[in-house]
Scaffold this motif. Structure first.
Motif, PDB file in Angstrom:
ATOM      1  N   ASP A 137      -4.061   3.670  -1.811  1.00  0.00           N
ATOM      2  CA  ASP A 137      -3.954   3.960  -0.474  1.00  0.00           C
ATOM      3  C   ASP A 137      -2.445   4.019  -0.017  1.00  0.00           C
ATOM      4  O   ASP A 137      -1.781   3.047  -0.399  1.00  0.00           O
ATOM      5  CB  ASP A 137      -4.229   2.474   0.316  1.00  0.00           C
ATOM      6  CG  ASP A 137      -4.428   2.570   1.708  1.00  0.00           C
ATOM      7  OD1 ASP A 137      -4.009   3.708   2.332  1.00  0.00           O
ATOM      8  OD2 ASP A 137      -4.867   1.960   2.453  1.00  0.00           O
ATOM      9  N   GLU A 138      -2.206   5.246   0.100  1.00  0.00           N
ATOM     10  CA  GLU A 138      -0.747   5.579   0.445  1.00  0.00           C
ATOM     11  C   GLU A 138       0.226   5.149  -0.500  1.00  0.00           C
ATOM     12  O   GLU A 138       1.218   4.213   0.003  1.00  0.00           O
ATOM     13  CB  GLU A 138      -0.546   5.401   1.942  1.00  0.00           C
ATOM     14  CG  GLU A 138      -1.551   5.932   2.846  1.00  0.00           C
ATOM     15  CD  GLU A 138      -1.020   6.237   4.381  1.00  0.00           C
ATOM     16  OE1 GLU A 138       0.404   6.469   4.325  1.00  0.00           O
ATOM     17  OE2 GLU A 138      -1.670   6.175   5.219  1.00  0.00           O
ATOM     18  N   SER A 175      -7.938   4.489   5.287  1.00  0.00           N
ATOM     19  CA  SER A 175      -8.011   3.373   4.660  1.00  0.00           C
ATOM     20  C   SER A 175      -9.208   2.459   4.825  1.00  0.00           C
ATOM     21  O   SER A 175      -9.668   1.957   3.819  1.00  0.00           O
ATOM     22  CB  SER A 175      -6.765   2.448   5.324  1.00  0.00           C
ATOM     23  OG  SER A 175      -5.676   2.922   5.324  1.00  0.00           O
TER      24      SER A 175
HETATM   25 MG   LIG Z   1      -4.151   3.763   6.134  1.00  0.00          MG
END
Ligand SMILES: [Mg+2]
Ligand SMILES: Nc1ncnc2c1ncn2[C@@H]1O[C@H](COP(=O)(O)OP(=O)(O)OP(=O)(O)O)[C@@H](O)[C@H]1O
Lengths: 356, 294
Positions: free
Chosen positions: A158-159, A43
């Motif tokens: 991000d995810e 991240s």
């Molecule tokens: Mg992360």
């Protein structure tokens, strides 16, 4: 022409070094996935690309232009967050048009672009709803729509799927991949889920402790993992590891520390009497004849399409995947053989791959 | 086998009984609530009744006996003789400028403290928290000296500025906590979309915290409208007096006329009540709907 270039990028939070010099080249239009265990800095790296975190050292270029000191809005990127981050008091279409509105675009132009993005994502019937009136998957689509409308050089995810249930996740996975094939925009996608990485990526970047472990296509990484970490990280169930030494290069046999001997068809160069780790994927294990290795069945987990069997060889637990229907019982003794052309060798000291 | 039906019946009976029997704790709470409400409403009833009685009725009837003939002339008499036109205007000017301005400043400060990372952020927040701990009574004398040295005694800015100074800390404190709870991805998404901090504040944060702002607005309006001590020190000239000050002089001047005094009190309290009634539904609906979710 490189879409995104990350050159020796470092990041420290105060005295804590989180990213230790990462180099990644992502080609224009490529679908790149950053994958690694929790806390490895995925991240953080993505947020540095987005401009949400300062870059402590090194350079990030987007489309050939150094963006280190540019504001997020000037970097020609769009980001989709794990928790969607939709503006709760705006409707779906206002959410998607917000960037254009701020950029001073005219109403008809905004409506046209939002309409196009909504058509791509099948959001037309939902455009007048507020985020609270949408399901998780629909919210995720609106968040993607917000990114598409801006027509950026690079999409950052991000995810994005980790808040969805398993079934929807599989569906959205396919949708994102289809979206990429349609838009052909560079994507950098962060996940800790190696299946997502394997199924979606053109290029996987495996991160571990703020360092790049290996970069390559999914199958390259699967077939030729550069070290024990990558070998163990990709693939589900994970690769099995056995430790031992080879005594005779001409007639290679792995002598395990515990006493068992595994016949091999080849050995890496200069490997005689050197502590080795042998890696074997669960699907490369099969029933062996009389010359097989002795194993004890411990746990049997049928999944329908295949059966995962936990077996013990000399007290060391291995996973074995059987595609056929077999009759096995706990504590049963079996003889197993390894697909010797598919075993991986690693140096126990350096953890690096040894090619045979 | 035969035991089964009786068993059923017993269970059934029990269910019925428990629905008839009220929770004693709940009953106790209701009684307490009614008692408290009565205590709070009693003076209000007394004031309204008295404000509508003629001087003769005030002395001859009990405090909680409704007036027989309505003496509305108390209101007009109190308005003109208490110089209400003037003090009402002063109160309106001071409150209408102070409350929105103070709230806006607090909200901006709270946003900056919550969402803009600087080295001195922590120290600034500490300073603000410290500000909420000082009772203003302690500050009255120094405040007078300060305002006097600026030559602002008996002016609107001379009251509005100290009011803002004493109101901002606790509002910042409350809003800061609220802004901190808003996920950072929301402002980051807006940042990527091309918003600057002021746009993020205005378009993303303010709408989300509307219920909190409504609550603070009510509280601040009421406390500013009713503020007495600071106004007493800072406003010496009768023509600059606010309603609570006007009320004070009233009592000395017309101590015998309770009808007019109470009419004056009703007129003083009424605007705050109206503002409360207008904004309380935002306040309550906001509290129950979970504004940050989604
Ligand atoms: Mg992360
Ligand atoms: N603002 C911060 N201050 C200090 N340390 C931080 C900060 N943000 C992240 N870190 C640290 O940096 C490391 C990497 O964090 P990061 O969020 O990039 O991990 P990640 O790979 O995304 O993990 P996950 O899969 O759990 O999301 C972690 O050890 C984390 O504790």
């Amino acid at each position: 022409m490189s879409g995104l270039s990350i050159g020796n990028v470092k990041k420290s939070f105060g005295a804590v070094d989180v990213i230790h010099g990462v180099d990644v080249e992502i080609a224009d239009g490529e679908f790149a996935i950053l994958v690694g265990p929790s806390g490895c800095g995925k991240s953080t790296l993505l947020r540095m690309i987005a401009g949400l975190e300062d870059i402590t050292g090194g350079q990030i270029r987007i489309n050939g232009r150094v963006v280190n000191d540019l504001q997020p809005k000037d970097r020609d990127i769009a980001m989709v967050f794990q928790n969607y981050a939709l503006y709760s008091q705006m409707t779906a279409s206002q959410n998607m048009g917000f960037a254009l509105e701020l950029a001073g675009a005219k109403r008809p132009e905004i409506d046209k672009k939002v309409g196009e993005a909504a058509a791509i994502l099948g959001l037309q019937p939902l455009l007048d709803r507020k985020p609270a009136q949408l399901s998780g998957g629909q919210r995720q689509r609106v968040a993607m729509g917000r990114a598409i409308v801006r027509d950026p050089k690079v999409f950052l995810f991000d995810e994005p799927l980790s808040n969805l249930d398993a079934k929807l996740r599989v569906k959205m996975r396919a949708e994102i991949k289809a979206l990429h094939q349609r838009l052909k925009t560079t994507i950098v996608y962060v996940t800790h889920d190696q299946i997502e990485a394997m199924t979606m990526a053109d290029k996987i970047v495996v991160l571990h402790g703020g360092r790049v472990e290996q970069i390559g296509s999914p199958l390259e990484l699967y077939d030729k993992p550069r070290n024990i970490f990558v070998a163990g990280f990709l693939g589900s169930p994970a690769m099995n590891f056995l430790e031992g030494t080879i005594e005779d290069a001409a007639n290679p046999v792995l002598a395990m520390t515990s006493g068992s001997r595994v016949k091999l068809s080849r050995a890496p160069a200069n490997s005689v009497n050197r502590p080795l780790t042998l890696g074997i994927r669960p699907e490369d294990i099969a029933f062996g004849g009389e010359s097989g290795v002795d194993a004890v069945v411990k746990v049997i987990e049928p999944t329908g399409s295949e059966t995962h069997v936990a077996v013990e060889i000399d007290g060391k637990e291995l996973t074995w995947v059987v595609r056929e229907r077999v009759e096995l019982a706990p504590e049963q003794r079996v003889k197993l053989s390894f697909e010797t052309s598919k075993v991986h060798f690693f140096d126990q000291q350096t953890q690096q791959r040894l090619d045979a | 086998m035969t035991a089964m039906p009786t068993n059923h019946a017993a269970v059934h009976l029990e269910v019925q009984l428990s629905s008839i029997k009220r929770d004693p704790v709940l009953i106790g709470l209701w009684i307490a609530l009614v008692a408290v409400a009565l205590v709070w409403v009693a003076p209000f009833v007394f004031i309204v009744f008295t404000s509508l009685k003629t001087p003769a009725a005030v002395t001859s009837t009990g405090a909680f006996v409704p007036p027989t003939e309505l003496a509305f002339e108390n209101y007009s008499a109190a308005w003109s003789r208490g110089n209400f036109a003037n003090s009402f205007l002063n109160s309106v000017i001071i409150t209408v400028i102070k409350v929105p301005l103070g709230l806006f400043l607090s909200a901006m400060a709270a946003y900056a403290l919550a969402k803009i990372r600087l080295k001195i952020t922590k120290a600034l927040l500490l300073l603000v928290v410290f500000g909420t701990m000082i009772p203003f009574q302690v500050m009255l004398a120094p405040l007078f000296t300060l305002v006097n040295s600026f030559g602002l005694i008996d002016t609107y800015p001379g009251v509005i500025l100290p009011y803002i100074a004493f109101g901002v800390p606790y509002q910042v404190f409350i809003l800061h906590g609220f802004f901190r709870g808003i996920p950072k991805e929301l402002s980051e998404a807006a940042l990527i979309d091309g918003a600057n901090h002021f746009t993020i504040f205005r378009r993303i944060f303010l709408p989300v915290c509307l219920p909190v702002l409504a609550a603070l607005l009510i509280l601040d309006f009421v406390s500013t409208w009713n503020e007495f001590a600071m106004a007493l020190v800072l406003l010496q000239d009768q023509r600059m007096w606010t309603l609570p000050l006007g009320l004070m002089s009233f009592q000395g001047q017309f101590s015998s006329n309770y009808g007019q005094l109470n009419a004056a009190i009703v007129m003083t309290v009424l605007p705050a009540t109206i503002v409360y009634l207008i904004f309380q539904r935002y306040f309550v609906s906001g509290l129950t709907s979970g504004a940050v979710k989604g």
